[in-house]
Enzyme design. Structure first.
Site, PDB file in Angstrom:
ATOM      1  N   HIS A   1       6.355  -7.818  11.126  1.00  0.00           N
ATOM      2  CA  HIS A   1       5.476  -6.763  10.613  1.00  0.00           C
ATOM      3  C   HIS A   1       4.570  -7.336   9.519  1.00  0.00           C
ATOM      4  CE1 HIS A   1       4.468  -2.569   9.362  1.00  0.00           C
ATOM      5  NE2 HIS A   1       4.313  -3.158   8.188  1.00  0.00           N
ATOM      6  N   GLU A   2       5.176  -8.056   8.587  1.00  0.00           N
ATOM      7  CA  GLU A   2       4.401  -8.645   7.495  1.00  0.00           C
ATOM      8  C   GLU A   2       3.468  -9.737   8.003  1.00  0.00           C
ATOM      9  OE1 GLU A   2       4.229  -7.412   4.540  1.00  0.00           O
ATOM     10  OE2 GLU A   2       5.767  -5.914   4.982  1.00  0.00           O
TER      11      GLU A   2
END
Length: 360
Positions: free
Chosen positions: A21-22
Site C-alpha cells: 500500500h505504501e
C-alpha cells in the site's frame, strides 16, 4: 505447532499488504516529482538504511507494514516539491495509489490461485434433496446454472448459495441457464427445512450447488478476475449490512481477530486435506479478500483515511472554483487528527473484543 506457523504467516502477509500500500504512494509520488523523505519496509528500529538521493530507504525490525514519508504531507513546508503544493489531480493519484496496489495484489492472488488448479467450480445445481419444494420446469432442475439471485449477478460459484441464504423469505427471483436458454423463476417461496444429507442431519433450502469443470487458461484467468470483483462486492455488502443493522457492531473483528480466524482456518484446511500446501492456499485466498477489503475501506470518505484526504482535495477544488478560497490546512489537519484518534480508539476497543473472544 501448525497453528503458530499460520499465525506467523498471516502476520507477515498483513505486513506485505501494508507495505505494498505504501509502495503505491511512494512510486506515484516519485513519478510525479513529489519529494519523498523516507520509504520504509517494516516498523520500529532500523535494521538497515541507505540514503539514495533525497530519499532514505530503510528496512525496520517489525514486519508489520511500512510508510512513505512525503515532504509537506500535513503542512506547507515551503518546498515547491512538497505534497501540499501539488495540483489536485496529482494528490488524488498519489492518495489513490495505495488502495489500487492493494486491489492489484488481491487480483494477482486470486488469478494465481485459479491458475494453480486445472478446474473451476461453476454455480450449477447438482442435487435437489428430497423435500425441496420447487422441483420441475416451473422451479429448479438439476443442471440449471444459476445466473442471478434477486437481481444480484452470480459472478463466482459461492455467490449463488450466499444470496439464496440472504433471502428474506418474501419470495426469491432466480435467473438460470437451462439447455442454453435463460429461464426466469420469479417469486419462489422457499423455506429452510430439516433433511439428511450424506448421512448427516442438515437444515437449509435443500439445494446443492457447485459443479467442478475442466477450465482452459483463459477461463481460469477470467475466474480470478471474477473472484477479485466479487470480493469488492462482498465488502460493500458487508458495509451495508453494518449500516442497516443486519450485522451487529459486536461482530466486527480487528487485526487480532482476523489473524486468529485466518490462521485457524489454514490449520483446519491442512488437517482436512493432509497437506500444508492446501492450508497455505486457503490462507492466501482469505488474504486476497482482505487486500480488497483494505482497498475499499481506505477509499471511504472518512477523515484520516486516503479517501477522506481525497474528499478534502475535491472539496477544496470546488471551493476554489466558486470562491477562490480553500479550507486552511491547519483546520483540515485538525479534522484528520481528530478522526485518527477516534479510529485508534475504535481499533483498541475492537482489539480488546477480539482478545476477549479468543480467551473467553
Amino acid at each position: 505447532m501448525a497453528r503458530l506457523l499460520y499465525i506467523l504467516l498471516v502476520i507477515v502477509l498483513f505486513g506485505v499488504l501494508i507495505a505494498i500500500h505504501e509502495f503505491g504512494h511512494f512510486i506515484t509520488a516519485k513519478m510525479l516529482g513529489v519529494k519523498v523523505n523516507e520509504f520504509a519496509i517494516g516498523m520500529g528500529p532500523a535494521l538497515w538504511s541507505r540514503r539514495k538521493g533525497e530519499t532514505l530507504y530503510a528496512l525496520r525490525a517489525f514486519p508489520v507494514g511500512g510508510y512513505c514519508a512525503m515532504e509537506g504531507e500535513d503542512e506547507d513546508t515551503g518546498d515547491p516539491r512538497a505534497f501540499s503544493r501539488q495540483k489536485g489531480w496529482k494528490k488524488v493519484v498519489i492518495l489513490s495509489a495505495g488502495s489500487f496496489m492493494n486491489f492489484l495484489l488481491g487480483l494477482v492472488i486470486a488469478v494465481a490461485l485459479c491458475m494453480a488448479s486445472p478446474r473451476v467450480a461453476v454455480p450449477v445445481v447438482t442435487e435437489l434433496v428430497d423435500g425441496f419444494q420447487h422441483q420441475g420446469e416451473a422451479g429448479l432442475m438439476v443442471g440449471d446454472r444459476i445466473l442471478s439471485v434477486d437481481g444480484n449477478p452470480v459472478l463466482v460459484n459461492g455467490d449463488a448459495s450466499f444470496f439464496i441464504r440472504r433471502n428474506d423469505g418474501n419470495g426469491m427471483d432466480l435467473v438460470v441457464e437451462r439447455g442454453g436458454t435463460q429461464v426466469e423463476l420469479n417469486d419462489l417461496h422457499m423455506e429452510r427445512f430439516e433433511y439428511v444429507y450424506n448421512g448427516e442431519a442438515a437444515k437449509g433450502f435443500g439445494i446443492v450447488i457447485g459443479e467442478v469443470r475442466e477450465a482452459s487458461i483463459p477461463q481460469r484467468i477470467a475466474a480470478g478476475f471474477s473472484e477479485a470483483i466479487d470480493d469488492v462486492r462482498i465488502v460493500w455488502i458487508s458495509l451495508s449490512d453494518l449500516i442497516t443493522g443486519r450485522v451487529a457492531v459486536s461482530e466486527l473483528s480487528g487485526v487480532i481477530g482476523v489473524v486468529d480466524v485466518v490462521s485457524e482456518m489454514g490449520a483446519q484446511v491442512q488437517d482436512e486435506a493432509q497437506s500444508a500446501l492446501a492450508g497455505v492456499l486457503g490462507v492466501l485466498g482469505m488474504m486476497a479478500l482482505i487486500a480488497v477489503n483494505l482497498a475499499v475501506m481506505n477509499m471511504l470518505p472518512i477523515p484520516a483515511l486516503d479517501g477522506g484526504r481525497i474528499f478534502f482535495v475535491l472539496l477544496n477544488g470546488i471551493l476554489y472554483a466558486v470562491s477562490k478560497r480553500r479550507i486552511p490546512e491547519k483546520y483540515e489537519g485538525y479534522v484528520h487528527a481528530g478522526a485518527f484518534v477516534v479510529l485508534l480508539a475504535l481499533m483498541a476497543v475492537v482489539a480488546l473484543h477480539d482478545v476477549w473472544n479468543i480467551f473467553v
